[in-house]
Design a protein around this motif. Structure first.
Motif, PDB file in Angstrom:
ATOM      1  N   GLN A 116       0.953   4.220  -4.892  1.00 53.20           N
ATOM      2  CA  GLN A 116       0.220   4.982  -5.908  1.00 53.20           C
ATOM      3  C   GLN A 116      -0.023   6.416  -5.455  1.00 53.20           C
ATOM      4  O   GLN A 116       0.167   7.369  -6.230  1.00 53.20           O
ATOM      5  N   GLU A 117      -0.414   6.558  -4.200  1.00 52.59           N
ATOM      6  CA  GLU A 117      -0.631   7.890  -3.657  1.00 52.59           C
ATOM      7  C   GLU A 117       0.670   8.697  -3.663  1.00 52.59           C
ATOM      8  O   GLU A 117       0.674   9.897  -3.991  1.00 52.59           O
TER       9      GLU A 117
ATOM     10  N   SER B  58       0.830  -1.205   0.000  1.00 46.09           N
ATOM     11  CA  SER B  58       0.000   0.000   0.000  1.00 46.09           C
ATOM     12  C   SER B  58       0.864   1.255   0.000  1.00 46.09           C
ATOM     13  O   SER B  58       2.031   1.228   0.385  1.00 46.09           O
TER      14      SER B  58
ATOM     15  N   ARG C 147       1.581   9.647  -7.386  1.00 43.88           N
ATOM     16  CA  ARG C 147       0.663  10.676  -7.886  1.00 43.88           C
ATOM     17  C   ARG C 147       0.996  12.050  -7.276  1.00 43.88           C
ATOM     18  O   ARG C 147       0.922  13.081  -7.963  1.00 43.88           O
ATOM     19  N   MET C 148       1.365  12.038  -5.993  1.00 39.44           N
ATOM     20  CA  MET C 148       1.711  13.282  -5.342  1.00 39.44           C
ATOM     21  C   MET C 148       2.992  13.868  -5.946  1.00 39.44           C
ATOM     22  O   MET C 148       3.093  15.082  -6.174  1.00 39.44           O
TER      23      MET C 148
END
Length: 403
Positions: free
Chosen positions: A394-395, A391, A398-399
């Motif tokens: 991706q966040e 986990s 993208r940031m």
């Protein structure tokens, strides 16, 4: 231990009379039994993990390598954890626009290659780029043709997906000369930038870590006593290197015996594996307790042979894949059908990392240096998942990209 020397009686000389006492049949039999017992004791002492000197693994008593086994068990416990926080990059250049990537695949039938390609496509959509995949088909001629096509397209960047760049030196040199950045996925043995061949970076887990943990799983699972079959593809240098490291780590536990080292090219796996497994079952029978393969797909092809031989899906042999972790491997593990564990690559994450590394290359920045940690997936910790997808990444990406 050296082989025992067989001493012959001295040759008879003219006029020589043998004055040695004559033994009765009963005394000769007793002496033979005592000698055989002494020899068996010596043989067992020289072959840890063997009951008869043949390499058959013992299933009783303490493990064959207490200190090695203890370290292996601790490493396996760490690798089986699933609540691992994101430890990759959190800063970098914002997204460049209008880029096109070509992913040259060693063979799209290779689940790891295909999984990384899927991750690249997904990340490219997120950052706003285009991706084309060209399948090399698993043959030298096919891979060379795919690389030639990729360079001729003059893309923004090319992914070398799971094959040795040394097999396409002319195409690599042409891409370098034309300023097309190359990023490898399992292209060379180590992660990070490469000068020979010239790659901006190579995305992979550390092969030493994957090899060590897969061998340590066998040592821990078997309690230090196992008979192992190791399957590799010697046509892929990365895979061959991995299997050699696995063999070295298995050898640290004297109670673990390598019964056979099988070379089955991935491109031929669907045709050869079932026959090879049947032959090995006939040869080793109960001595074969564990298997390790450089790719999970071998166990998909091996399952019919195990089933035909009446082996239970839950083992033995207990099988671990030292790499990739495709959805079918997770399904076999979860249903306990001829695979017990895998050391999965976080394939989707690595696809996103490849895109991020290209963005750094296009922005004139250095490679991130990120290397994903190893993980072991079992029925107990995968909870029905069909991939290992940590986990947070991706966040984070993208940031970084501003997307």
């Amino acid at each position: 231990m050296t082989a025992r020397t067989r001493w012959a009686s001295p040759p008879a000389r003219p006029g020589y009379r043998d004055r040695r006492p004559v033994r009765s049949p009963r005394s000769r039999l007793l002496a033979g039994v005592l000698a055989a017992a002494a020899t068996a004791s010596l043989l067992v002492g020289c072959e840890p993990g063997s009951a008869d000197g043949s390499g058959e693994a013992s299933t009783g008593g303490p493990g064959g390598c207490p200190s090695v086994r203890g370290r292996a068990q601790a490493a396996v416990v760490r690798a089986e954890q699933t609540d691992v926080p994101w430890n990759g990059p959190t800063t970098g250049p914002t997204a460049t626009s209008g880029k096109t990537l070509v992913y040259v695949a060693q063979a799209m039938i290779n689940p790891g290659v295909a999984g990384a390609a899927k991750g690249v496509r997904e990340a490219a959509r997120a950052i706003g780029w285009n991706v084309r995949v060209i399948d090399g088909g698993g043959t030298p001629a096919g891979i060379q043709a795919a690389m030639s096509e990729a360079v001729a397209l003059r893309p923004s960047g090319i992914v070398i997906g799971g094959f040795d760049p040394g097999s396409t030196t002319r195409q690599v040199s042409r891409a370098n000369a034309e300023g097309i950045p190359l990023i490898g996925w399992h292209a060379v043995a180590t992660p990070g930038p490469s000068r020979r061949p010239e790659l901006f970076t190579n995305v992979t887990t550390r092969v030493e870590d994957v090899a060590d943990i897969s061998a340590q799983w066998i040592i821990a699972h078997s309690d230090g006593r196992a008979g192992v079959v190791l399957i590799t593809d010697a046509s892929i240098p990365f895979a061959q290197h991995k299997s050699e490291l696995i063999r070295e780590e298995l050898a640290t536990c004297p109670g673990v015996r390598l019964l056979s080292y099988e070379n089955i090219p991935i491109a031929d796996a669907s045709n050869r594996t079932r026959w090879e497994i049947s032959t090995l079952l006939s040869r080793f029978r109960g001595r074969w307790t564990h298997s390790v393969a450089i790719n999970d797909l071998y166990f998909a092809d091996a399952a019919p042979a195990f089933r035909a031989a009446g082996r239970k899906g839950s083992g033995p042999p207990f099988n671990i894949g030292a790499g990739d972790g495709d959805p079918s491997a997770f399904q076999r593990i979860d249903s306990r059908q001829y695979q017990s564990a895998t050391v999965p690559e976080p394939l989707t994450l690595q696809g996103w990392q490849i895109v991020d590394e290209f963005n750094r290359a296009f922005s004139g920045r250095p490679a991130s240096g990120y290397v994903a940690p190893v993980h072991i997936a079992t029925a107990e910790n995968s909870r029905g998942a069909t991939s290992w997808d940590p986990s947070g990444y991706q966040e984070a990406y993208r940031m970084i990209w501003g997307r």
